[in-house]
Design a protein around this motif. Structure first.
Motif, PDB file in Angstrom:
ATOM      1  N   PHE A   1       7.427 -24.926 -13.057  1.00  0.00           N
ATOM      2  CA  PHE A   1       8.643 -24.805 -12.698  1.00  0.00           C
ATOM      3  C   PHE A   1       8.591 -23.310 -12.706  1.00  0.00           C
ATOM      4  O   PHE A   1       8.113 -22.527 -13.210  1.00  0.00           O
ATOM      5  CB  PHE A   1       9.602 -25.176 -13.997  1.00  0.00           C
ATOM      6  CG  PHE A   1       9.861 -26.638 -14.038  1.00  0.00           C
ATOM      7  CD1 PHE A   1      10.905 -27.186 -13.522  1.00  0.00           C
ATOM      8  CD2 PHE A   1       9.138 -27.413 -14.994  1.00  0.00           C
ATOM      9  CE1 PHE A   1      11.028 -28.736 -13.524  1.00  0.00           C
ATOM     10  CE2 PHE A   1       9.224 -28.758 -15.190  1.00  0.00           C
ATOM     11  CZ  PHE A   1      10.343 -29.490 -14.477  1.00  0.00           C
ATOM     12  N   PRO A   2       9.617 -22.630 -11.909  1.00  0.00           N
ATOM     13  CA  PRO A   2       9.932 -21.133 -11.846  1.00  0.00           C
ATOM     14  C   PRO A   2      10.679 -20.609 -13.051  1.00  0.00           C
ATOM     15  O   PRO A   2      11.813 -20.106 -13.320  1.00  0.00           O
ATOM     16  CB  PRO A   2      10.734 -20.977 -10.632  1.00  0.00           C
ATOM     17  CG  PRO A   2      11.604 -22.248 -10.689  1.00  0.00           C
ATOM     18  CD  PRO A   2      10.839 -23.366 -11.250  1.00  0.00           C
TER      19      PRO A   2
ATOM     20  N   ASN B   1       4.430 -25.807 -19.179  1.00  0.00           N
ATOM     21  CA  ASN B   1       4.330 -25.245 -17.797  1.00  0.00           C
ATOM     22  C   ASN B   1       3.227 -24.166 -17.307  1.00  0.00           C
ATOM     23  O   ASN B   1       2.698 -24.499 -16.379  1.00  0.00           O
ATOM     24  CB  ASN B   1       5.744 -24.671 -17.298  1.00  0.00           C
ATOM     25  CG  ASN B   1       5.863 -24.322 -15.870  1.00  0.00           C
ATOM     26  OD1 ASN B   1       6.339 -25.196 -15.257  1.00  0.00           O
ATOM     27  ND2 ASN B   1       5.937 -23.010 -15.381  1.00  0.00           N
ATOM     28  N   SER B   2       2.996 -23.433 -18.544  1.00  0.00           N
ATOM     29  CA  SER B   2       1.761 -22.636 -18.099  1.00  0.00           C
ATOM     30  C   SER B   2       0.449 -23.488 -18.242  1.00  0.00           C
ATOM     31  O   SER B   2      -0.483 -22.787 -18.087  1.00  0.00           O
ATOM     32  CB  SER B   2       1.840 -21.371 -19.198  1.00  0.00           C
ATOM     33  OG  SER B   2       1.501 -21.922 -20.559  1.00  0.00           O
ATOM     34  N   GLN B   3       0.556 -24.585 -19.047  1.00  0.00           N
ATOM     35  CA  GLN B   3      -0.957 -25.439 -19.213  1.00  0.00           C
ATOM     36  C   GLN B   3      -0.804 -26.448 -18.080  1.00  0.00           C
ATOM     37  O   GLN B   3      -1.978 -27.539 -18.365  1.00  0.00           O
ATOM     38  CB  GLN B   3      -0.635 -25.935 -20.663  1.00  0.00           C
ATOM     39  CG  GLN B   3      -0.746 -24.751 -21.651  1.00  0.00           C
ATOM     40  CD  GLN B   3      -0.536 -25.615 -22.916  1.00  0.00           C
ATOM     41  OE1 GLN B   3      -0.297 -26.618 -23.204  1.00  0.00           O
ATOM     42  NE2 GLN B   3      -0.739 -24.696 -24.139  1.00  0.00           N
ATOM     43  N   VAL B   4       0.065 -26.833 -17.169  1.00  0.00           N
ATOM     44  CA  VAL B   4       0.049 -27.908 -16.200  1.00  0.00           C
ATOM     45  C   VAL B   4      -1.216 -27.851 -15.404  1.00  0.00           C
ATOM     46  O   VAL B   4      -1.898 -28.910 -15.287  1.00  0.00           O
ATOM     47  CB  VAL B   4       1.290 -27.869 -15.471  1.00  0.00           C
ATOM     48  CG1 VAL B   4       1.085 -28.891 -14.308  1.00  0.00           C
ATOM     49  CG2 VAL B   4       2.482 -28.545 -16.250  1.00  0.00           C
ATOM     50  N   CYS B   5      -1.538 -26.729 -14.958  1.00  0.00           N
ATOM     51  CA  CYS B   5      -2.580 -26.766 -13.954  1.00  0.00           C
ATOM     52  C   CYS B   5      -3.929 -26.036 -14.623  1.00  0.00           C
ATOM     53  O   CYS B   5      -3.717 -25.629 -15.700  1.00  0.00           O
ATOM     54  CB  CYS B   5      -2.210 -25.763 -12.793  1.00  0.00           C
ATOM     55  SG  CYS B   5      -0.950 -26.311 -11.619  1.00  0.00           S
TER      56      CYS B   5
ATOM     57  N   SER C   1       3.035 -17.892 -21.493  1.00  0.00           N
ATOM     58  CA  SER C   1       4.361 -18.206 -21.134  1.00  0.00           C
ATOM     59  C   SER C   1       4.926 -17.015 -20.340  1.00  0.00           C
ATOM     60  O   SER C   1       4.747 -15.773 -20.718  1.00  0.00           O
ATOM     61  CB  SER C   1       5.026 -18.872 -22.301  1.00  0.00           C
ATOM     62  OG  SER C   1       5.224 -17.747 -23.414  1.00  0.00           O
ATOM     63  N   ALA C   2       6.129 -17.486 -19.554  1.00  0.00           N
ATOM     64  CA  ALA C   2       6.809 -16.296 -18.980  1.00  0.00           C
ATOM     65  C   ALA C   2       7.526 -15.643 -19.997  1.00  0.00           C
ATOM     66  O   ALA C   2       7.777 -14.414 -19.845  1.00  0.00           O
ATOM     67  CB  ALA C   2       7.733 -16.955 -17.944  1.00  0.00           C
ATOM     68  N   VAL C   3       8.232 -16.156 -20.860  1.00  0.00           N
ATOM     69  CA  VAL C   3       8.968 -15.425 -21.661  1.00  0.00           C
ATOM     70  C   VAL C   3       8.163 -14.502 -22.732  1.00  0.00           C
ATOM     71  O   VAL C   3       8.752 -13.496 -23.306  1.00  0.00           O
ATOM     72  CB  VAL C   3       9.974 -16.375 -22.621  1.00  0.00           C
ATOM     73  CG1 VAL C   3       9.032 -17.056 -23.931  1.00  0.00           C
ATOM     74  CG2 VAL C   3      11.106 -15.897 -23.330  1.00  0.00           C
TER      75      VAL C   3
ATOM     76  N   TRP D   1      14.466 -18.554 -16.995  1.00  0.00           N
ATOM     77  CA  TRP D   1      14.846 -17.816 -18.293  1.00  0.00           C
ATOM     78  C   TRP D   1      15.966 -16.711 -18.030  1.00  0.00           C
ATOM     79  O   TRP D   1      16.795 -16.769 -18.771  1.00  0.00           O
ATOM     80  CB  TRP D   1      13.492 -17.067 -18.736  1.00  0.00           C
ATOM     81  CG  TRP D   1      12.710 -17.713 -19.724  1.00  0.00           C
ATOM     82  CD1 TRP D   1      11.441 -18.170 -19.281  1.00  0.00           C
ATOM     83  CD2 TRP D   1      13.014 -18.257 -21.055  1.00  0.00           C
ATOM     84  NE1 TRP D   1      10.865 -18.941 -20.426  1.00  0.00           N
ATOM     85  CE2 TRP D   1      11.844 -18.976 -21.508  1.00  0.00           C
ATOM     86  CE3 TRP D   1      14.065 -18.237 -21.846  1.00  0.00           C
ATOM     87  CZ2 TRP D   1      11.511 -19.614 -22.708  1.00  0.00           C
ATOM     88  CZ3 TRP D   1      14.169 -18.842 -22.952  1.00  0.00           C
ATOM     89  CH2 TRP D   1      12.839 -19.903 -23.453  1.00  0.00           C
ATOM     90  N   GLN D   2      15.987 -16.122 -16.703  1.00  0.00           N
ATOM     91  CA  GLN D   2      16.897 -15.249 -16.612  1.00  0.00           C
ATOM     92  C   GLN D   2      18.372 -15.965 -16.579  1.00  0.00           C
ATOM     93  O   GLN D   2      19.523 -15.414 -16.702  1.00  0.00           O
ATOM     94  CB  GLN D   2      16.619 -14.644 -15.158  1.00  0.00           C
ATOM     95  CG  GLN D   2      15.543 -13.634 -15.401  1.00  0.00           C
ATOM     96  CD  GLN D   2      15.319 -13.028 -13.984  1.00  0.00           C
ATOM     97  OE1 GLN D   2      16.053 -12.915 -13.076  1.00  0.00           O
ATOM     98  NE2 GLN D   2      14.148 -12.146 -14.043  1.00  0.00           N
ATOM     99  N   ILE D   3      18.434 -17.358 -15.697  1.00  0.00           N
ATOM    100  CA  ILE D   3      19.643 -18.020 -15.693  1.00  0.00           C
ATOM    101  C   ILE D   3      20.008 -18.256 -16.974  1.00  0.00           C
ATOM    102  O   ILE D   3      21.309 -18.212 -17.367  1.00  0.00           O
ATOM    103  CB  ILE D   3      19.177 -19.307 -14.814  1.00  0.00           C
ATOM    104  CG1 ILE D   3      19.129 -18.901 -13.428  1.00  0.00           C
ATOM    105  CG2 ILE D   3      20.486 -20.156 -14.927  1.00  0.00           C
ATOM    106  CD1 ILE D   3      18.557 -20.088 -12.405  1.00  0.00           C
ATOM    107  N   VAL D   4      19.272 -18.715 -17.979  1.00  0.00           N
ATOM    108  CA  VAL D   4      19.597 -19.255 -19.320  1.00  0.00           C
ATOM    109  C   VAL D   4      20.262 -17.978 -20.086  1.00  0.00           C
ATOM    110  O   VAL D   4      21.291 -17.949 -20.583  1.00  0.00           O
ATOM    111  CB  VAL D   4      18.434 -19.857 -20.090  1.00  0.00           C
ATOM    112  CG1 VAL D   4      18.798 -20.135 -21.607  1.00  0.00           C
ATOM    113  CG2 VAL D   4      18.021 -21.247 -19.388  1.00  0.00           C
ATOM    114  N   TYR D   5      19.369 -16.724 -20.087  1.00  0.00           N
ATOM    115  CA  TYR D   5      20.018 -15.620 -20.685  1.00  0.00           C
ATOM    116  C   TYR D   5      21.257 -15.194 -20.189  1.00  0.00           C
ATOM    117  O   TYR D   5      22.056 -14.587 -20.754  1.00  0.00           O
ATOM    118  CB  TYR D   5      18.919 -14.638 -21.015  1.00  0.00           C
ATOM    119  CG  TYR D   5      18.033 -14.845 -22.198  1.00  0.00           C
ATOM    120  CD1 TYR D   5      18.300 -14.473 -23.208  1.00  0.00           C
ATOM    121  CD2 TYR D   5      16.951 -15.908 -21.966  1.00  0.00           C
ATOM    122  CE1 TYR D   5      17.649 -14.419 -24.508  1.00  0.00           C
ATOM    123  CE2 TYR D   5      16.127 -15.981 -23.060  1.00  0.00           C
ATOM    124  CZ  TYR D   5      16.600 -15.253 -24.384  1.00  0.00           C
ATOM    125  OH  TYR D   5      15.773 -15.545 -25.483  1.00  0.00           O
TER     126      TYR D   5
END
Length: 620
Positions: free
Chosen positions: A186-187, A169-173, A560-562, A192-196
């Protein structure tokens, strides 16, 4: 400053009057004040990325003291901000070096399709694992615990697969375009907050409720089972809230260390001169401002500042759960990374070389039948003893011994079936058996290579400061040059192998208290309560898996976001940061790996422990 390993420093700011200004959307252009502010002030604006063309001799702002501080913290906390000057059109983004990449006009349907397919396959895989490990007594019943088991295993796998998705996701653009301006991403922060959050709810709410409901007395009514399960679950939730809430109120802060610096300014007329258009971003401080902050051109490190910020509750909860998960991860991952390749290779070495005759098959089948009859006799006696005296300590010990005998009997029966194939085409069955063992050899060698690579990555990049080499980080980056997703696939392979090692360690060792084992996992003989218990353990360990991967692959996954949570925030979190800065968990994990290797080599395969010759079918 937080140790970011091999993360590259921010590139110099490029000044070109012919290029429109593009700034971080969260940091608008500002004019530096006449009197430079205190560099330790908590307000941290971003530096201006480019200076727009203007016929007026307006003073162009080079990085001010606060801007330099903001740039350093932004690179540490949110390294996804744009770092180069770009020219954007409706469909393309042109970097200053001339390369062109799409800006993501529309959704990335390829990523969406891949995510959807993997999501469905994960649910199917979780259902398959539950079916092959469930106890026969649980067939066609205990539906709610089964749903929780499937959901828990699915969340555990989703959590691991989210990391490669995050990196992709961080490499798409284009790297010069902020992710907030890229419409194909993707947001990930929200995901990540939803998954955790799903992880935490599953571990501390769904699993306990299903566990206590399943374990309720068979003579109780459904309402009484529900009430008992609810009260036990409520007690666990209260304990968890206290464990997370009190430390969050008292110490839910992250402290970031930085070095404040100042620089001077140049007018636009000076910058517009062709000879000066490639000036460095470092502009010397005028004499009357030397006493403010540190001269950015002097590269001095004699002064440090700190920024203490309150982290969000969900971030703090993720950190606490990850820390608890490390206690399980360092045991399960260490045992799994050693046992996974060794078990496969040993199974190949001890494979049957040939089939047995019908006479030999009948003799050994009779012995199995006799042993099964003896076990059944003991089981009936235990059942009678439980009705009279309840589940005493002696009864539980005898029951555990009977379960072990049943497991050995089932393994011996499987071995007998392998060396005497039956069915419509016994020859084809034998060929498939032989091919299966060769496949295990290949998988064992590959797993051994992955384990060695993981150990080298930990030693060369994580434990030694400064790192000796980025190692796998460089390999992933180079693989991306072959084709766009090759590096991400390799990265996902290493992350998923680590999670596979965690599951292997859980199945092989479980929650073992040396003298006894709590809720062991056995193929075809695992009751739902044991499956629920071990799913909770795997979910807890999975949080540490992500944190460990974020630390080990900081160079490749730094955007990456995480990584912002587990790569930076966790290592600066008050109270917990010392466990991660000193790598205490990692040293403990390597120690468990060495101990596991010694135990497995000295103990040998499980089949060597069998006393009777007729229970071994591999010496033909």
């Amino acid at each position: 400053m937080a140790d970011l390993g091999f993360l590259p420093p921010p590139p110099p700011v490029v000044f070109d009057p012919n290029i429109p200004a593009v700034t971080d959307p969260f940091a608008p252009i500002f004019e530096p004040p006449t009197v430079l502010p205190d560099p330790l002030a908590p307000v941290v604006p971003q530096p201006v990325i480019a200076v727009p063309a203007s016929p007026d001799p307006v003073v162009a702002a080079a990085p001010s003291p606060l801007a330099v501080i903001g740039d350093a913290i932004a690179q540490a906390i949110a390294p996804s901000a744009a770092s180069e000057v770009v020219t954007e059109t409706s469909e393309f983004v042109t970097d200053v070096d001339g390369t062109t990449s799409t800006d993501g006009g529309g959704l990335n349907w390829f990523m969406i399709i891949v995510v959807a397919v993997v999501a469905v396959l994960t649910i199917v895989f979780s259902l398959y694992i539950m079916i092959i490990y469930q106890h026969p007594e649980d067939k066609n019943q205990a539906w709610f615990p089964k749903i929780v088991v499937i959901f828990g295993m699915t969340i555990a796998i989703y959590t691991v697969l989210m990391f490669p998705l995050d990196v992709t996701n961080s490499q798409v653009c284009s790297t010069t375009l902020p992710l907030v301006d890229c419409s194909t991403t993707f947001p990930m922060d929200t995901l990540w907050q939803i998954v955790y959050l799903a992880n935490i709810i599953t571990v501390f709410v769904l699993v306990p409720f299903a566990f206590f409901y399943y374990e309720g007395d068979s003579e109780w009514s459904g309402g009484r089972k529900l009430l008992s399960a609810f009260l036990w679950t409520l007690a666990i939730v209260i304990i968890v809230i206290v464990i997370i809430g009190i430390p969050y109120i008292l110490a839910g802060y992250a402290t970031y260390i930085f070095q404040p610096a100042t620089s001077g300014t140049y007018s636009v007329s000076v910058l517009s001169t062709p000879a000066n258009q490639q000036l460095s971003s470092c502009i010397p401080v005028r004499d009357d401002n030397v006493d403010v902050g540190i001269n950015a051109c002097a590269a001095s490190s004699s002064r440090e500042g700190s920024l203490r910020v309150r982290v969000s509750l969900i971030t703090y909860a993720m950190a606490i759960v990850a820390t608890v998960g490390w206690l399980l991860f360092l045991v399960f991952a260490a045992i799994g990374m050693v046992a996974l390749p060794l078990d496969w290779i040993r199974q190949f070495i001890s494979r049957p070389r040939t089939t047995i005759t019908k006479k030999q098959y009948i003799e050994r089948a009779k012995d199995l039948a006799r042993r099964a009859h003896d076990i059944q006799f003991v089981a009936e006696a235990l059942k009678k003893d439980r009705r009279q005296n309840g589940r005493s300590r002696k009864w539980r010990k005898n029951f555990s011994a009977v379960q072990s005998q049943v497991q050995v009997l089932m393994e011996d029966n499987d071995q007998l079936e392998r060396v005497y194939p039956q069915g419509e085409d016994p020859a084809a069955s034998w060929v498939m058996t032989v091919m299966g063992y060769w496949l295990k050899l290949f998988a064992g060698v590959a797993a051994l290579a992955l384990t060695i690579c993981w150990i080298l990555q930990v030693i060369l990049y994580v434990l030694i400061d400064p790192p000796v080499s980025p190692f796998l980080n460089d390999a992933f980056i180079a693989a991306n040059d072959v084709f766009a997703l090759f590096g991400t696939i390799l990265f996902g392979l290493f992350v998923f192998y680590l999670q596979g090692a965690v599951i292997k360690g859980n199945f092989k060792f479980g929650l073992n208290f040396l003298l006894f084992r709590v809720h062991p996992i056995k193929r075809g003989a695992t009751v739902m309560s044991s499956m629920l218990f071990n799913v909770a353990l795997v979910l807890l360990a999975t949080t540490a898996t992500i944190q460990f991967c974020a630390q080990a692959f900081a160079l490749y996954a730094g955007k990456s976001a995480v990584y912002g949570v587990f790569g930076v925030t966790l290592s600066n979190l008050d109270g917990l940061k010392y466990l991660y800065i000193e790598n205490i968990f990692i040293y403990a994990m390597l120690g468990v790996m060495l101990l596991t290797l010694l135990v497995l080599l000295l103990r040998g395969p499980d089949r060597w422990k069998k006393k009777k010759v007729e229970t071994s079918f591999y010496d033909m």
